[in-house]
Design a protein around this motif. Structure first.
Motif, PDB file in Angstrom:
ATOM      1  N   TYR A 142       0.526   8.156  -9.949  1.00 17.28           N
ATOM      2  CA  TYR A 142       0.735   6.900  -9.231  1.00 17.28           C
ATOM      3  C   TYR A 142       0.438   5.643 -10.035  1.00 17.28           C
ATOM      4  O   TYR A 142       0.981   4.586  -9.693  1.00 17.28           O
ATOM      5  N   PRO A 143      -0.389   5.639 -11.098  1.00 18.65           N
ATOM      6  CA  PRO A 143      -0.501   4.393 -11.874  1.00 18.65           C
ATOM      7  C   PRO A 143       0.823   3.949 -12.505  1.00 18.65           C
ATOM      8  O   PRO A 143       1.006   2.774 -12.813  1.00 18.65           O
ATOM      9  N   LYS A 144       1.751   4.904 -12.669  1.00 13.34           N
ATOM     10  CA  LYS A 144       3.043   4.575 -13.271  1.00 13.34           C
ATOM     11  C   LYS A 144       4.083   4.172 -12.237  1.00 13.34           C
ATOM     12  O   LYS A 144       5.199   3.795 -12.592  1.00 13.34           O
ATOM     13  N   HIS A 145       3.734   4.230 -10.972  1.00 13.06           N
ATOM     14  CA  HIS A 145       4.710   3.949  -9.920  1.00 13.06           C
ATOM     15  C   HIS A 145       4.548   2.522  -9.406  1.00 13.06           C
ATOM     16  O   HIS A 145       3.439   2.004  -9.306  1.00 13.06           O
ATOM     17  N   THR A 146       5.672   1.929  -9.044  1.00 15.15           N
ATOM     18  CA  THR A 146       5.645   0.574  -8.498  1.00 15.15           C
ATOM     19  C   THR A 146       5.398   0.631  -6.998  1.00 15.15           C
ATOM     20  O   THR A 146       5.673   1.642  -6.348  1.00 15.15           O
ATOM     21  N   ALA A 193       0.815  -1.215   0.000  1.00  8.11           N
ATOM     22  CA  ALA A 193       0.000   0.000   0.000  1.00  8.11           C
ATOM     23  C   ALA A 193       0.849   1.266   0.000  1.00  8.11           C
ATOM     24  O   ALA A 193       0.359   2.356   0.302  1.00  8.11           O
ATOM     25  N   VAL A 194       2.126   1.116  -0.329  1.00 12.43           N
ATOM     26  CA  VAL A 194       3.044   2.248  -0.419  1.00 12.43           C
ATOM     27  C   VAL A 194       3.674   2.243  -1.807  1.00 12.43           C
ATOM     28  O   VAL A 194       4.131   1.193  -2.282  1.00 12.43           O
ATOM     29  N   ASN A 195       3.686   3.379  -2.457  1.00 12.95           N
ATOM     30  CA  ASN A 195       4.304   3.501  -3.773  1.00 12.95           C
ATOM     31  C   ASN A 195       5.695   4.100  -3.655  1.00 12.95           C
ATOM     32  O   ASN A 195       5.979   4.877  -2.738  1.00 12.95           O
ATOM     33  N   ARG A 196       6.526   3.746  -4.628  1.00 10.49           N
ATOM     34  CA  ARG A 196       7.873   4.292  -4.727  1.00 10.49           C
ATOM     35  C   ARG A 196       8.039   4.916  -6.105  1.00 10.49           C
ATOM     36  O   ARG A 196       7.667   4.317  -7.109  1.00 10.49           O
ATOM     37  N   SER A 197       8.606   6.117  -6.143  1.00  8.67           N
ATOM     38  CA  SER A 197       8.841   6.784  -7.421  1.00  8.67           C
ATOM     39  C   SER A 197      10.130   7.578  -7.376  1.00  8.67           C
ATOM     40  O   SER A 197      10.383   8.315  -6.423  1.00  8.67           O
ATOM     41  N   VAL A 198      10.947   7.459  -8.419  1.00 10.16           N
ATOM     42  CA  VAL A 198      12.098   8.342  -8.547  1.00 10.16           C
ATOM     43  C   VAL A 198      11.567   9.739  -8.865  1.00 10.16           C
ATOM     44  O   VAL A 198      10.447   9.894  -9.383  1.00 10.16           O
ATOM     45  N   PRO A 199      12.321  10.785  -8.556  1.00  8.07           N
ATOM     46  CA  PRO A 199      11.814  12.148  -8.747  1.00  8.07           C
ATOM     47  C   PRO A 199      11.323  12.445 -10.162  1.00  8.07           C
ATOM     48  O   PRO A 199      10.306  13.114 -10.337  1.00  8.07           O
ATOM     49  N   SER A 200      12.021  11.951 -11.178  1.00  8.75           N
ATOM     50  CA  SER A 200      11.654  12.289 -12.554  1.00  8.75           C
ATOM     51  C   SER A 200      10.339  11.678 -12.993  1.00  8.75           C
ATOM     52  O   SER A 200       9.744  12.125 -13.976  1.00  8.75           O
ATOM     53  N   LEU A 201       9.872  10.665 -12.283  1.00  6.97           N
ATOM     54  CA  LEU A 201       8.608  10.037 -12.637  1.00  6.97           C
ATOM     55  C   LEU A 201       7.477  10.447 -11.702  1.00  6.97           C
ATOM     56  O   LEU A 201       6.369   9.919 -11.799  1.00  6.97           O
ATOM     57  N   LEU A 202       7.748  11.392 -10.798  1.00  9.28           N
ATOM     58  CA  LEU A 202       6.700  11.722  -9.831  1.00  9.28           C
ATOM     59  C   LEU A 202       5.457  12.341 -10.487  1.00  9.28           C
ATOM     60  O   LEU A 202       4.361  11.779 -10.284  1.00  9.28           O
ATOM     61  N   PRO A 203       5.477  13.437 -11.204  1.00  4.96           N
ATOM     62  CA  PRO A 203       6.531  14.437 -11.392  1.00  4.96           C
ATOM     63  C   PRO A 203       6.284  15.705 -10.593  1.00  4.96           C
ATOM     64  O   PRO A 203       7.016  16.676 -10.730  1.00  4.96           O
ATOM     65  N   HIS A 204       5.238  15.733  -9.721  1.00  7.39           N
ATOM     66  CA  HIS A 204       4.912  16.923  -8.925  1.00  7.39           C
ATOM     67  C   HIS A 204       4.057  16.478  -7.738  1.00  7.39           C
ATOM     68  O   HIS A 204       4.004  15.282  -7.425  1.00  7.39           O
ATOM     69  N   ARG A 205       3.415  17.419  -7.074  1.00  6.45           N
ATOM     70  CA  ARG A 205       2.661  17.094  -5.862  1.00  6.45           C
ATOM     71  C   ARG A 205       1.432  16.232  -6.131  1.00  6.45           C
ATOM     72  O   ARG A 205       0.834  15.682  -5.211  1.00  6.45           O
ATOM     73  N   TYR A 206       1.038  16.119  -7.405  1.00  2.00           N
ATOM     74  CA  TYR A 206      -0.077  15.246  -7.780  1.00  2.00           C
ATOM     75  C   TYR A 206       0.523  14.042  -8.502  1.00  2.00           C
ATOM     76  O   TYR A 206       0.673  14.060  -9.726  1.00  2.00           O
ATOM     77  N   PRO A 207       0.921  13.018  -7.776  1.00  2.00           N
ATOM     78  CA  PRO A 207       1.722  11.937  -8.361  1.00  2.00           C
ATOM     79  C   PRO A 207       0.970  11.150  -9.431  1.00  2.00           C
ATOM     80  O   PRO A 207      -0.241  10.933  -9.328  1.00  2.00           O
ATOM     81  N   TRP A 210       9.029  -3.411  -5.668  1.00  2.00           N
ATOM     82  CA  TRP A 210      10.410  -2.968  -5.846  1.00  2.00           C
ATOM     83  C   TRP A 210      11.369  -3.845  -5.044  1.00  2.00           C
ATOM     84  O   TRP A 210      12.423  -4.254  -5.538  1.00  2.00           O
ATOM     85  N   LEU A 211      11.001  -4.149  -3.807  1.00  2.00           N
ATOM     86  CA  LEU A 211      11.842  -5.019  -2.984  1.00  2.00           C
ATOM     87  C   LEU A 211      12.020  -6.386  -3.627  1.00  2.00           C
ATOM     88  O   LEU A 211      13.122  -6.941  -3.664  1.00  2.00           O
ATOM     89  N   ASN A 212      10.924  -6.930  -4.144  1.00  2.24           N
ATOM     90  CA  ASN A 212      10.983  -8.259  -4.747  1.00  2.24           C
ATOM     91  C   ASN A 212      11.727  -8.265  -6.075  1.00  2.24           C
ATOM     92  O   ASN A 212      12.083  -9.338  -6.582  1.00  2.24           O
ATOM     93  N   SER A 213      11.973  -7.090  -6.641  1.00  2.00           N
ATOM     94  CA  SER A 213      12.703  -7.015  -7.918  1.00  2.00           C
ATOM     95  C   SER A 213      14.208  -6.968  -7.727  1.00  2.00           C
ATOM     96  O   SER A 213      14.962  -7.088  -8.696  1.00  2.00           O
ATOM     97  N   ILE A 214      14.657  -6.780  -6.473  1.00  4.22           N
ATOM     98  CA  ILE A 214      16.096  -6.700  -6.221  1.00  4.22           C
ATOM     99  C   ILE A 214      16.711  -8.084  -6.428  1.00  4.22           C
ATOM    100  O   ILE A 214      16.281  -9.057  -5.806  1.00  4.22           O
TER     101      ILE A 214
END
Length: 284
Positions: free
Chosen positions: A139-143, A123-137, A148-152
């Motif tokens: 989020y469908p594009k974020h993992t 229930a938590v998303n992770r995004s690099v800054p360039s994909l955020l891209p502002h205060r309105y994320p 992300w942990l399972n992809s390591i």
């Protein structure tokens, strides 16, 4: 986190860090997390550009800026900070925003689900800054943080230098923006092929340990150039000008025309780390 009210940033971070540590332990992944006080956070040499960091299997770093998310908006969002983080991302820092996607994270549910760690990270998303891209994320594009942990990959990612560094320096050495620039922002550093504690400690002093300000002085810059040669240009943003009253300002990161002439006569064993001036140039 009470039902029906806006989540607080510190509550989101507490849930993430606690769930991350328990989940990693359950899947056999080594995890150590460190949360920072506000006065330890920032974009300068000696600070850390994150709310918390976690090391995973001694080789992968989660460098996280936590935000509370409600009604499609990241609360307490700082536009200037995003610009700064975009610069850090551009030189390889693993900085990422993490934010809740539900009002009440499973960590706070009563009774707490048995598998709350995985459910919370899901229930938590992770995004690099360039994909955020502002205060309105976007989020469908974020993992999710769980995905992300399972992809390591097993044994960590390509930043294996991170493990070598901490195997060679003293345990009390603190991670900082300067050290992360060394790990992620330079490509030709050979000192970590066969780590030498004396050289590493010397180099760390040039990156801010034991100095008075957040900037490198001339001696430290020359020492850095001795170790890194042209890669020392990556640290140009933290170089202190000659005249403390010089109105010239330095960019967050060097531009293509920036240069610092190398000093081939620098003695790497010179221990004079005292700044030539007590002047400072606060960034934050």
């Amino acid at each position: 986190m009470a039902r029906g009210r806006t989540p607080q940033e510190n509550e989101v971070q507490t849930a993430i860090v606690a769930s991350l540590q328990v989940y990693c332990h359950s899947v056999g992944m080594r995890c150590a997390a460190l949360e920072y006080y506000p006065n330890q956070q920032g974009g300068s040499l000696r600070k850390v550009c994150a709310d918390f960091l976690a090391t995973l299997d001694d080789s992968t770093l989660l460098l996280a800026e936590t935000k509370a998310h409600a009604n499609g908006e990241l609360l307490s969002f700082d536009d200037a900070q995003l610009i700064e983080y975009l610069e850090f991302e551009s030189v390889g820092f693993p900085i990422a925003y993490v934010y809740n996607t539900v009002a009440k994270l499973p960590y706070y549910q009563k009774p707490q689900p048995e598998n709350y760690p995985a459910l919370t990270l899901q229930a938590v998303n992770r995004s690099v800054p360039s994909l955020l891209p502002h205060r309105y994320p976007d989020y469908p594009k974020h993992t999710t943080l769980l995905d992300w942990l399972n992809s390591i990959p097993a044994g960590g990612n390509q930043t294996s230098r991170f493990a070598r560094i901490f195997a060679a320096i003293r345990a009390e050495a603190l991670l900082s923006n300067g050290l992360m620039m060394l790990i992620y922002g330079t490509s030709g550093l050979k000192i970590f092929d066969e780590p030498n504690p004396k050289k590493l400690n010397l180099l760390l002093r040039s990156l801010g340990r034991g100095v008075y300000s957040s900037y490198l002085n001339h001696a430290q810059q020359r020492r850095l150039a001795y170790f890194l040669q042209e890669e020392a240009l990556a640290f140009n943003s933290w170089f202190q000008p000659v005249d403390p009253n010089d109105p010239q300002t330095y960019p967050m990161l060097p531009g293509p025309d920036d240069s610092v002439p190398p000093d081939q006569n620098i003695d790497p064993d010179d221990d004079d780390d005292r700044p030539k001036s007590r002047g400072s140039y606060p960034r934050n």
